[in-house]
Motif scaffolding. Structure first.
Motif, mmCIF file in Angstrom:
data_model
loop_
_atom_site.group_PDB
_atom_site.id
_atom_site.type_symbol
_atom_site.label_atom_id
_atom_site.label_comp_id
_atom_site.label_asym_id
_atom_site.label_seq_id
_atom_site.Cartn_x
_atom_site.Cartn_y
_atom_site.Cartn_z
ATOM 1 N N GLN A 174 42.507 24.044 28.112
ATOM 2 C CA GLN A 174 41.269 23.411 27.642
ATOM 3 C C GLN A 174 41.456 22.861 26.230
ATOM 4 O O GLN A 174 41.970 23.590 25.370
ATOM 5 C CB GLN A 174 40.161 24.453 27.541
ATOM 6 N N TYR B 224 32.252 27.160 36.242
ATOM 7 C CA TYR B 224 33.602 26.904 35.736
ATOM 8 C C TYR B 224 34.708 27.218 36.748
ATOM 9 O O TYR B 224 35.604 26.406 36.995
ATOM 10 C CB TYR B 224 33.745 27.746 34.460
ATOM 11 N N ASP C 192 40.641 21.856 40.730
ATOM 12 C CA ASP C 192 41.867 21.385 40.046
ATOM 13 C C ASP C 192 43.104 21.794 40.844
ATOM 14 O O ASP C 192 44.007 20.993 41.093
ATOM 15 C CB ASP C 192 42.031 22.050 38.664
ATOM 16 N N GLY D 58 48.575 32.640 31.770
ATOM 17 C CA GLY D 58 48.534 33.977 31.189
ATOM 18 C C GLY D 58 47.704 34.900 32.085
ATOM 19 O O GLY D 58 47.029 34.442 33.017
ATOM 20 N N ASP E 157 44.955 36.450 31.699
ATOM 21 C CA ASP E 157 43.493 36.310 31.725
ATOM 22 C C ASP E 157 42.999 35.377 32.836
ATOM 23 O O ASP E 157 41.814 35.381 33.159
ATOM 24 C CB ASP E 157 42.976 35.815 30.353
ATOM 25 N N GLN E 158 43.901 34.580 33.408
ATOM 26 C CA GLN E 158 43.482 33.622 34.441
ATOM 27 C C GLN E 158 43.654 34.149 35.865
ATOM 28 O O GLN E 158 43.356 33.450 36.835
ATOM 29 C CB GLN E 158 44.248 32.302 34.288
ATOM 30 N N VAL F 2 49.102 37.965 24.849
ATOM 31 C CA VAL F 2 49.407 38.127 23.425
ATOM 32 C C VAL F 2 48.109 38.552 22.737
ATOM 33 O O VAL F 2 47.048 37.974 22.984
ATOM 34 C CB VAL F 2 49.950 36.812 22.824
ATOM 35 N N MET G 227 44.552 37.339 21.736
ATOM 36 C CA MET G 227 44.621 36.211 20.793
ATOM 37 C C MET G 227 43.820 35.057 21.397
ATOM 38 O O MET G 227 44.026 34.709 22.561
ATOM 39 C CB MET G 227 46.078 35.805 20.553
ATOM 40 N N LYS H 52 41.696 31.115 21.069
ATOM 41 C CA LYS H 52 41.615 29.825 20.389
ATOM 42 C C LYS H 52 40.373 29.754 19.518
ATOM 43 O O LYS H 52 40.404 29.207 18.429
ATOM 44 C CB LYS H 52 41.548 28.699 21.435
HETATM 45 P P1 TYM Z 1 42.846 28.289 28.295
HETATM 46 O O1 TYM Z 1 42.691 26.920 27.741
HETATM 47 O O2 TYM Z 1 41.923 29.351 27.812
HETATM 48 O O3 TYM Z 1 44.310 28.814 28.039
HETATM 49 C C1 TYM Z 1 45.431 28.049 28.372
HETATM 50 C C2 TYM Z 1 46.542 28.937 28.885
HETATM 51 O O4 TYM Z 1 46.940 29.882 27.873
HETATM 52 C C3 TYM Z 1 46.920 31.205 28.420
HETATM 53 N N1 TYM Z 1 46.512 32.137 27.356
HETATM 54 C C4 TYM Z 1 47.226 33.200 26.963
HETATM 55 N N2 TYM Z 1 48.401 33.704 27.391
HETATM 56 C C5 TYM Z 1 48.873 34.808 26.759
HETATM 57 N N3 TYM Z 1 48.222 35.439 25.735
HETATM 58 C C6 TYM Z 1 47.028 34.963 25.290
HETATM 59 N N4 TYM Z 1 46.398 35.567 24.276
HETATM 60 C C7 TYM Z 1 46.490 33.798 25.901
HETATM 61 N N5 TYM Z 1 45.351 33.079 25.714
HETATM 62 C C8 TYM Z 1 45.374 32.073 26.613
HETATM 63 C C9 TYM Z 1 45.897 31.142 29.540
HETATM 64 O O5 TYM Z 1 46.090 32.178 30.465
HETATM 65 C C10 TYM Z 1 46.158 29.767 30.114
HETATM 66 O O6 TYM Z 1 47.246 29.810 31.000
HETATM 67 N N6 TYM Z 1 40.778 28.269 32.813
HETATM 68 C C11 TYM Z 1 41.941 27.826 32.069
HETATM 69 C C12 TYM Z 1 42.178 26.323 32.134
HETATM 70 C C13 TYM Z 1 42.262 25.749 33.512
HETATM 71 C C14 TYM Z 1 43.329 25.923 34.427
HETATM 72 C C15 TYM Z 1 42.999 25.150 35.566
HETATM 73 C C16 TYM Z 1 44.522 26.655 34.374
HETATM 74 C C17 TYM Z 1 41.357 24.918 34.100
HETATM 75 N N7 TYM Z 1 41.807 24.553 35.328
HETATM 76 C C18 TYM Z 1 43.835 25.111 36.684
HETATM 77 C C19 TYM Z 1 45.366 26.595 35.518
HETATM 78 C C20 TYM Z 1 45.024 25.845 36.633
HETATM 79 C C21 TYM Z 1 41.747 28.210 30.616
HETATM 80 O O7 TYM Z 1 40.670 28.388 30.150
HETATM 81 O O8 TYM Z 1 42.857 28.235 29.889
#
Ligand code: TYM
Length: 334
Positions: free
Chosen positions: A12, A130, A137, A149, A151-152, A189, A199, A201
């Motif tokens: 995002q 969402y 997608d 990561g 969290d997904q 992370v 961690m 954004k």
């Molecule tokens: P988003 O934008 O929050 O994060 C992007 C990617 O970074 C990973 N991530 C992490 N990995 C390790 N440690 C962390 N602290 C950490 N924070 C974030 C997330 O797991 C992600 O891979 N819903 C998704 C975006 C999305 C998406 C999709 C992803 C929309 N459509 C289709 C895959 C397929 C998201 O909010 O990611």
């Protein structure tokens, strides 16, 4: 010849992209680029699910920044398709179809919705919805693997459940069942200032010392790592430490490529200061080339926009054919 499996993922364009995004997502994408048929999307439609955070000028700049970071982190447009979600309208159309098949209870149970909704007074319907857009997608590209990561994970399980439901009701839709691809280390992370929270954004944008931003200055990166929270012990051991030290050890593990045993030997008897310095060196070695490439790309906006246009053209072709298949399976006149 066996064709390559399809990979799809996205980030995002919100907040400050950080080391967690790099290790959990972007580095993984780049490292496995040659093995798969890759489609990487800047998921800008997801970014408006928290509408209060939007400033149109900054939003536009952030979308292009994230696209440039994909390339700067090693995604090669000659090998992987890179595009903006809002330039491929099929995402929104499939999301509507999927909406009509999604039980409300499935959405109300999602942990990210509950977390985010709890922090806001007014919640837009998009925030609840969402996961449906995310499922669209993934399913539009007949995706087999989704590198993300930890969290997904729940979102991908939701996508699988929804695909199953649609295939059962309309077998001719033939949606492909995706699987998450989560890295063995670094999939979650933690915050440097508080290793009990992921961690993030958004926190990283307002709180100094929480994250290492991919575009942070060397001085800020040094400050964040050298003041990372540890514990009152001083021996760096993977199976015998608090969450702050574990976070630093995991970062070192992923970025150095050394084994756990080699890392424990290296820092044996040296205290946490040496570990932090070691992590700082590894982080700088990862981030410096990313920043150099990013700075080059910002000077060539025409290249970036042309890359995104070509990416959207390819994505639209694939997405349109899947959407047609789904609509036909349901009985629409296509
Ligand atoms: P988003 O934008 O929050 O994060 C992007 C990617 O970074 C990973 N991530 C992490 N990995 C390790 N440690 C962390 N602290 C950490 N924070 C974030 C997330 O797991 C992600 O891979 N819903 C998704 C975006 C999305 C998406 C999709 C992803 C929309 N459509 C289709 C895959 C397929 C998201 O909010 O990611």
């Amino acid at each position: 010849m066996v064709s390559k499996q399809r990979v799809f993922s996205g980030v995002q364009p919100t907040g400050k992209l950080h080391l967690g995004n790099y290790i959990g997502a972007l580095k993984q994408w780049a490292d496995h680029q040659d093995e798969y048929d890759n489609i990487f999307c800047v998921v800008d439609l997801h970014a408006i699910t928290i509408p209060e955070a939007i400033n149109p000028k900054l939003f536009r700049a952030k979308i292009l920044e994230v696209a440039a970071l994909y390339i700067a982190c090693g995604i090669d447009p000659a090998k992987s398709t890179i595009f903006l979600q809002s330039q491929v309208p099929e995402h929104s159309e499939l999301a509507w179809v999927l909406n009509c098949l999604t039980p409300l209870g499935w959405l109300q149970r999602m942990t990210q919705f509950k977390d985010k909704a709890g922090k806001s007074d007014s919640i837009g319907t998009g925030l609840l919805d969402y996961p449906v857009l995310m499922a669209a997608d993934i399913l539009l590209y007949d995706t087999q693997k989704v590198p993300v990561g930890e969290d997904q994970k729940q979102h991908i399980e939701f996508t699988r459940d929804l695909a199953q439901r649609l295939n059962t009701m309309f077998p001719e839709a033939k949606l492909v069942m995706p699987a998450p691809m989560i890295p063995p280390a670094g999939a979650r992370v933690m915050g440097l200032d508080d290793p009990t929270v992921k961690m993030s954004k958004s926190i990283g944008e307002t709180k100094k010392g929480h994250s290492v931003g991919l575009l942070d200055t060397p001085g800020d990166i040094k400050k964040a790592i050298m003041s990372a929270q540890t514990d009152s012990d001083n021996e760096a051991r993977f199976d015998h430490c608090g969450p702050g030290v574990r976070n630093l050890l995991d970062l070192y593990l992923v970025l150095s490529g050394l084994s756990k045993h080699e890392i424990e030997e290296k820092f044996h008897g040296q205290g946490y200061g040496a570990l932090k310095k070691g992590v700082l060196e590894q982080v700088m070695a990862a981030v410096e080339p990313v920043q150099a490439r990013f700075n080059e790309l910002t000077k060539d906006q025409a290249y970036l926009e042309e890359t995104l246009r070509q990416g959207a053209d390819r994505a639209r072709g694939i997405a349109a054919s899947t959407l047609k298949r789904v609509k036909e399976a349901i009985g629409f006149v296509v």
